[in-house]
Design a protein around this motif. Structure first.
Motif, PDB file in Angstrom:
ATOM      1  N   ARG A   6     -10.618 -26.765 -14.285  1.00  0.00           N
ATOM      2  CA  ARG A   6      -9.764 -25.342 -14.648  1.00  0.00           C
ATOM      3  C   ARG A   6      -8.702 -25.072 -13.540  1.00  0.00           C
ATOM      4  O   ARG A   6      -7.813 -24.729 -13.971  1.00  0.00           O
ATOM      5  CB  ARG A   6     -10.841 -23.958 -14.422  1.00  0.00           C
ATOM      6  N   CYS A  15     -10.364 -26.186 -25.574  1.00  0.00           N
ATOM      7  CA  CYS A  15     -10.209 -26.412 -24.168  1.00  0.00           C
ATOM      8  C   CYS A  15     -10.897 -27.679 -23.905  1.00  0.00           C
ATOM      9  O   CYS A  15     -11.920 -28.168 -24.754  1.00  0.00           O
ATOM     10  CB  CYS A  15     -10.996 -25.154 -23.535  1.00  0.00           C
ATOM     11  N   TRP A  22     -16.270 -28.282 -14.269  1.00  0.00           N
ATOM     12  CA  TRP A  22     -15.570 -27.383 -15.020  1.00  0.00           C
ATOM     13  C   TRP A  22     -14.722 -26.934 -14.051  1.00  0.00           C
ATOM     14  O   TRP A  22     -13.436 -26.451 -14.214  1.00  0.00           O
ATOM     15  CB  TRP A  22     -16.670 -26.304 -15.574  1.00  0.00           C
ATOM     16  N   ASN A  23     -15.073 -25.990 -12.844  1.00  0.00           N
ATOM     17  CA  ASN A  23     -14.393 -25.463 -12.017  1.00  0.00           C
ATOM     18  C   ASN A  23     -12.832 -26.365 -11.323  1.00  0.00           C
ATOM     19  O   ASN A  23     -11.898 -25.575 -11.284  1.00  0.00           O
ATOM     20  CB  ASN A  23     -15.066 -24.926 -10.777  1.00  0.00           C
ATOM     21  N   CYS A  34     -14.003 -16.625 -17.036  1.00  0.00           N
ATOM     22  CA  CYS A  34     -12.565 -16.645 -16.255  1.00  0.00           C
ATOM     23  C   CYS A  34     -11.380 -17.482 -17.062  1.00  0.00           C
ATOM     24  O   CYS A  34     -10.135 -16.993 -16.985  1.00  0.00           O
ATOM     25  CB  CYS A  34     -12.816 -18.059 -15.016  1.00  0.00           C
ATOM     26  N   ARG A  35     -11.811 -18.451 -17.991  1.00  0.00           N
ATOM     27  CA  ARG A  35     -10.933 -18.785 -18.995  1.00  0.00           C
ATOM     28  C   ARG A  35     -10.414 -17.996 -19.876  1.00  0.00           C
ATOM     29  O   ARG A  35      -9.253 -17.631 -20.422  1.00  0.00           O
ATOM     30  CB  ARG A  35     -11.546 -20.033 -19.778  1.00  0.00           C
ATOM     31  N   CYS A  39      -4.595 -19.677 -19.715  1.00  0.00           N
ATOM     32  CA  CYS A  39      -5.583 -20.438 -20.716  1.00  0.00           C
ATOM     33  C   CYS A  39      -5.338 -20.358 -22.132  1.00  0.00           C
ATOM     34  O   CYS A  39      -6.311 -19.681 -22.776  1.00  0.00           O
ATOM     35  CB  CYS A  39      -6.843 -20.248 -20.339  1.00  0.00           C
ATOM     36  N   CYS A  92      -8.929 -13.773 -13.460  1.00  0.00           N
ATOM     37  CA  CYS A  92     -10.190 -14.744 -13.518  1.00  0.00           C
ATOM     38  C   CYS A  92     -11.397 -14.408 -12.682  1.00  0.00           C
ATOM     39  O   CYS A  92     -12.668 -14.172 -12.839  1.00  0.00           O
ATOM     40  CB  CYS A  92     -10.013 -16.262 -13.354  1.00  0.00           C
ATOM     41  N   TYR A 128     -17.601 -19.246 -19.303  1.00  0.00           N
ATOM     42  CA  TYR A 128     -15.854 -19.202 -19.155  1.00  0.00           C
ATOM     43  C   TYR A 128     -15.137 -18.107 -19.361  1.00  0.00           C
ATOM     44  O   TYR A 128     -14.235 -17.732 -20.082  1.00  0.00           O
ATOM     45  CB  TYR A 128     -15.677 -20.114 -20.645  1.00  0.00           C
TER      46      TYR A 128
END
Ligand code: SF4
Ligand code: SF4
Lengths: 149, 276
Positions: B210, B184, B206-207, B172-173, B179, B224, B170
């Protein structure tokens, strides 16, 4: 394994239009394939894209999302919001390689029992033709979770 | 005077006068080619501030640190156009007040940094408009074009390969300024929407989630992608979504702080060619 392939299709529908349309199809005794499992929700605005992913995660071969025509939403504009979401999510799914036949969107009103029956037949035929969603099922199998649906 | 020096002295003045309580900028990183964020509160520390073409991180997200802006005081922050757009989005989403953000604007053009004039997010509307026009004309990169030319099964295989490497860290988040949810959706377990194990299925889910949640909000700052430890080409997903909202809704995120979020608004004549 010689049994013919029967697609599993999940339909997320709003109660005011498409569900009522499905009901009408039933009371009019219109025939349509029994491959579809209907999940009834208050409004298309309530149908999160997470539901679509969940259906696929549980092994669905196809998903239908359907509600009231634009302008007919019981909550006035739930379907307009939904439409934007679908536009974006549909494009994302296709970019990710989910074939367009697998996830469909439609407007079906309470008066369109016939459209409902015909669309279900059409979608079922499309998916029967392209077969089980094997690429996705392979991912499910990898997690060790029980066989799809 | 270089822009670096110019902004150093501005930062020093702002802090000394008490106009801002903190300057968020860039400093030398652990290796010569790296830059890291710094949070400066004393005028004497301003000599640590660096500004060059390596300052790529979008710093806007740091302003959302809990309680940081709750005293109503101002903070100065180094921002490129993407960063200013981020401020506009965060203001539109009621996450901060743009009046508390004093901008030290810059733009990176190849290996050069240039000043962007303005103090508040609203001062940069021309630059943002120019970016929008440029974005409309931007051709897809090579990999994106290759992907678009594939059939669905091939694309699925491509992403399966990419997402199989995701370790659900995570990062990237965490690196994304947009975000900001306290909780989440992937951390929900009642119900558990996304498989938490780092099997490819959950990674794919997940991706997708997102990318979807950033649709119409992502400013393509690249935080990200730079944070991803396994180099998944996240920019491809972000770009696809940005292109989609731009084309379908003429929405370019972060134009100003009153812009309605793309997925929280609609037009009655939005396109719907794919709906049966
Ligand atoms: S998704 Fe990535 S590129 Fe887009 S705003 Fe967030 S960090 Fe920046
Ligand atoms: S940063 Fe990369 S590896 Fe980590 S969760 Fe995001 S996509 Fe997966």
């Amino acid at each position: 394994m010689s049994e013919p392939f029967e697609p599993k299709i999940v339909a997320f529908v709003c109660t005011y239009c498409t569900y009522a349309g499905a009901d009408l199809a039933g009371t009019s005794r219109l025939k349509y394939p029994s491959n579809v499992r209907i999940v009834r929700l208050p409004c298309t605005g309530r149908i999160s894209p997470m539901f679509i992913l969940k259906a696929l995660q549980k092994g669905a071969d196809g998903v239908l999302v359907s509600g009231c025509h634009p302008g007919d939403c019981h909550f006035d504009h739930g379907n307009y919001h939904a439409r934007r979401r679908w536009t974006v999510f549909n494009s994302l799914l296709q970019f990710a390689g989910v074939p367009e036949e697998r996830v469909r969107f439609s407007w079906i009103s309470a008066a369109e029992g016939r459209k409902f029956a015909e669309l279900i037949s059409e979608i079922t035929e499309d998916i029967r033709r392209i077969g089980p969603f094997e690429q996705y099922h392979a991912l499910i199998a990898e997690t060790g979770s029980p066989a799809p649906l | 005077m270089s822009l670096q020096e110019h902004y150093r002295s501005q930062a020093r003045e702002l802090l000394a006068a008490g106009a801002v309580k903190m300057v968020v900028g860039y400093a030398e990183g652990t290796t010569p080619e790296r830059r890291r964020p710094v949070f400066i509160t004393e005028p004497e520390e301003c000599s640590r501030l660096v500004l060059d073409a390596r300052c790529r991180t979008n710093l806007a997200g740091y302003l959302l640190r809990e309680g940081l802006l709750s005293d109503g005081r101002e903070i100065a922050v180094y921002l490129s156009t993407e960063g200013v757009r981020t401020i506009n989005i965060l203001a539109a989403e009621s996450q901060l007040s743009s009046a508390q953000v004093r901008i030290l604007g810059f733009e990176i053009d190849r290996d050069e940094v240039k000043a962007m004039e303005g103090k508040r997010a609203a001062d940069f509307s021309e630059a943002i408009l120019a970016h929008k026009e440029r974005r409309k004309k931007q051709a897809p990169d090579e990999l994106a074009a290759k992907l678009e030319a594939m059939n669905a099964a091939e694309r699925f295989t491509f992403w399966q390969g990419e997402f199989s490497r995701c370790i659900k860290c995570y990062a990237c988040r965490q690196a994304c300024p947009m975000c900001w949810c306290r909780r989440c959706v992937v951390d929900n377990n009642q119900p558990q929407w996304v498989n938490t194990s780092s099997h490819t299925l959950g990674n794919l889910e997940w991706n997708l989630v997102r990318a979807f949640h950033l649709a119409g909000r992502c400013v393509e700052c690249g935080n990200c992608g730079r944070a991803c430890p396994v180099d998944i080409p996240l920019h491809l997903l972000n770009r696809k979504m940005t292109g989609e909202v731009l084309e379908a809704f003429d929405h370019y995120p972060g134009m100003d702080e009153h812009q309605e979020p793309a997925l929280a608004s609609f037009r009655k004549d939005d396109p719907e060619t794919f709906i049966l």
